[in-house]
Motif scaffolding. Structure first.
Motif, short mmCIF file in Angstrom:
data_model
loop_
_atom_site.label_atom_id
_atom_site.label_comp_id
_atom_site.label_asym_id
_atom_site.label_seq_id
_atom_site.Cartn_x
_atom_site.Cartn_y
_atom_site.Cartn_z
N LYS A 23 0.89 -1.17 -0.16
CA LYS A 23 -0.08 -0.05 -0.05
C LYS A 23 0.66 1.36 0.15
CE LYS A 23 -3.93 -1.90 2.33
NZ LYS A 23 -4.60 -2.06 3.76
N ASN B 259 2.24 1.77 -3.48
CA ASN B 259 1.15 2.06 -4.48
C ASN B 259 0.93 3.59 -4.13
OD1 ASN B 259 1.04 -0.25 -5.45
ND2 ASN B 259 -0.63 -1.11 -4.36
N THR C 45 1.15 6.37 -6.92
CA THR C 45 0.46 7.22 -7.27
C THR C 45 0.53 8.81 -7.16
OG1 THR C 45 -1.35 5.70 -6.48
CG2 THR C 45 -2.18 7.70 -6.62
N LYS D 8 8.71 -3.19 -3.50
CA LYS D 8 8.68 -1.89 -3.53
C LYS D 8 10.21 -1.53 -4.32
CE LYS D 8 9.34 1.17 -0.50
NZ LYS D 8 10.63 1.79 -0.98
#
Length: 384
Positions: free
Chosen positions: A319, A322, A326, A351
């Motif tokens: 998360k 991401n 983003t 990551k």
């Protein structure tokens, strides 16, 4: 006809670990050794060689396991590409820290079998690596990886919502490449202050000194404090940012049980150095909603680590990545996504190291994955 075997590397400060590697590789056939030129090593490692390329060739050619050695004709991570095409070996042999997706892709294209070896001392000799030997007489400062919350250490991010960045200080068991998300620029700045070793006392103060040293008054771009903190503060540390470059507070974990658990479930894969001229700020989507996702993920990662909850850790880890991508979509591209896809069925989460794109891929796994690099966390009582 004997099979041809190719290996490539720096092979600076020749030691028993190199000889054991050559011995293992030579079991596949006639061994050819390509070495990185002095210029290539300076570019990738950010340092001069101890032994020149001529000296290294002289010593390697004297080893009985080696049929022939030469200086690779190219530059960069694939400096051996043209030599590989010309030599046409049957096997390309690497250690786990020498594996990269680009090497695998090139071998498939050329129909060469890639073998990944694990470092094993020969004849009951002690483990040896160039990095460890260099640390005896030269500066061997820690590296760091960020686990969650990267970018929150920039005020233009934390102004939307304050939150934590989480860093993990690493012992330099590998000499990581420059421009690869391992805080090498901050580490190089630290060498100017502490040329031989990092002092033990007051690690938080050391981090502040390093941060201020690297970011002199008038700097156009301020490096995030998380790099200095990750290098100077051992163990697992999280730091809280609220519209400022320096964090308001710190929390740390030094439990041997937890740090060993992290070492078991985190590994790395070398990709390639960050593209020169890459501008991550060219396209951004920094707003309250996206920053909130980043801060929530960081909280989830911290709690999961404290509870050694692998499922929650991997969920929060992904998360956080991401949320980063983003806000800063230039961090990833089609080439990076292609490499991530290779681990979607093997790893629980992934990551990129740092925030610069490319470099190293950090994986969270439930069991070891062949060809990946292990990490060693720097403990509080063994600061360098």
């Amino acid at each position: 006809m004997e099979k041809k075997v190719f290996v490539s590397g720096c092979f600076d400060m020749l030691h028993s670990g190199h000889i054991a590697f050559f011995k293992q590789a030579a079991t596949f056939g006639d061994l050819y050794v390509g070495i990185g030129s002095d210029a290539t090593i300076d570019d990738l490692k950010g340092r001069n060689t101890i032994n020149s390329e001529r000296e290294r060739i002289y010593m390697i050619n004297a080893i009985k396991y080696v049929k022939e050695s030469f200086v690779n004709s190219g530059s960069g991570i694939l400096d051996f590409k043209e030599d590989l095409i010309k030599l046409k070996p049957d096997y390309f042999v690497v250690n786990e820290d020498g594996y990269s997706p680009e090497k695998e892709k090139l071998c498939k294209k050329l129909n060469i079998e890639l073998h990944v070896l694990h470092r094993e001392p020969d004849l009951d000799l002690p483990p040896r690596s160039t990095t460890a030997i260099r640390s005896g007489d030269n500066c061997s400062l820690p590296y760091r990886i960020d686990l969650a919350g990267t970018w929150i250490d920039q005020p233009y991010v934390s102004k939307f919502k304050p939150g934590w960045a989480i860093t993990l200080s690493l012992e330099p068991i590998f000499e990581y490449n420059e421009r690869c998300g391992m805080s090498t620029s901050t580490r190089n700045a630290a060498k100017k202050i502490w040329p031989y070793y990092l002092p033990i006392e007051k690690p938080e103060k050391l981090a502040e000194i390093l941060f201020k040293f690297e970011n002199t008054p008038g700097s156009k771009i301020i490096s995030g404090a998380q790099d200095a903190i990750g290098i100077c503060m051992p163990g697992l540390v999280r730091h809280y940012y609220d519209n400022a470059y320096w964090p308001k507070k710190f929390e740390s974990i030094h439990s041997e049980d937890i740090l060993s658990w992290l070492e078991k479930h985190i590994s790395m894969v070398m990709l390639w150095p960050r593209e020169k001229g890459l501008d991550l700020l060219n396209e951004t989507y920094i707003n309250e909603e996206n920053v909130s996702e980043l801060t929530k993920a960081s909280e989830e990662v911290w709690e999961a680590i404290k509870n050694k909850d692998l499922e929650s850790f991997s969920n929060g880890f992904l998360k956080s990545f991401n949320a980063q991508t983003t806000m800063f979509p230039k961090m990833v591209n089609e080439r990076i996504e292609e490499e991530i896809t290779k681990y979607r069925d093997k790893a629980l989460a992934w990551k990129l190291a740092g925030a610069g794109g490319a470099g190293y891929l950090i994986l969270v796994t439930d069991k070891p994955i062949d060809g990946t690099m292990k990490i060693r966390i720097r403990r509080k009582e063994t600061q360098l």
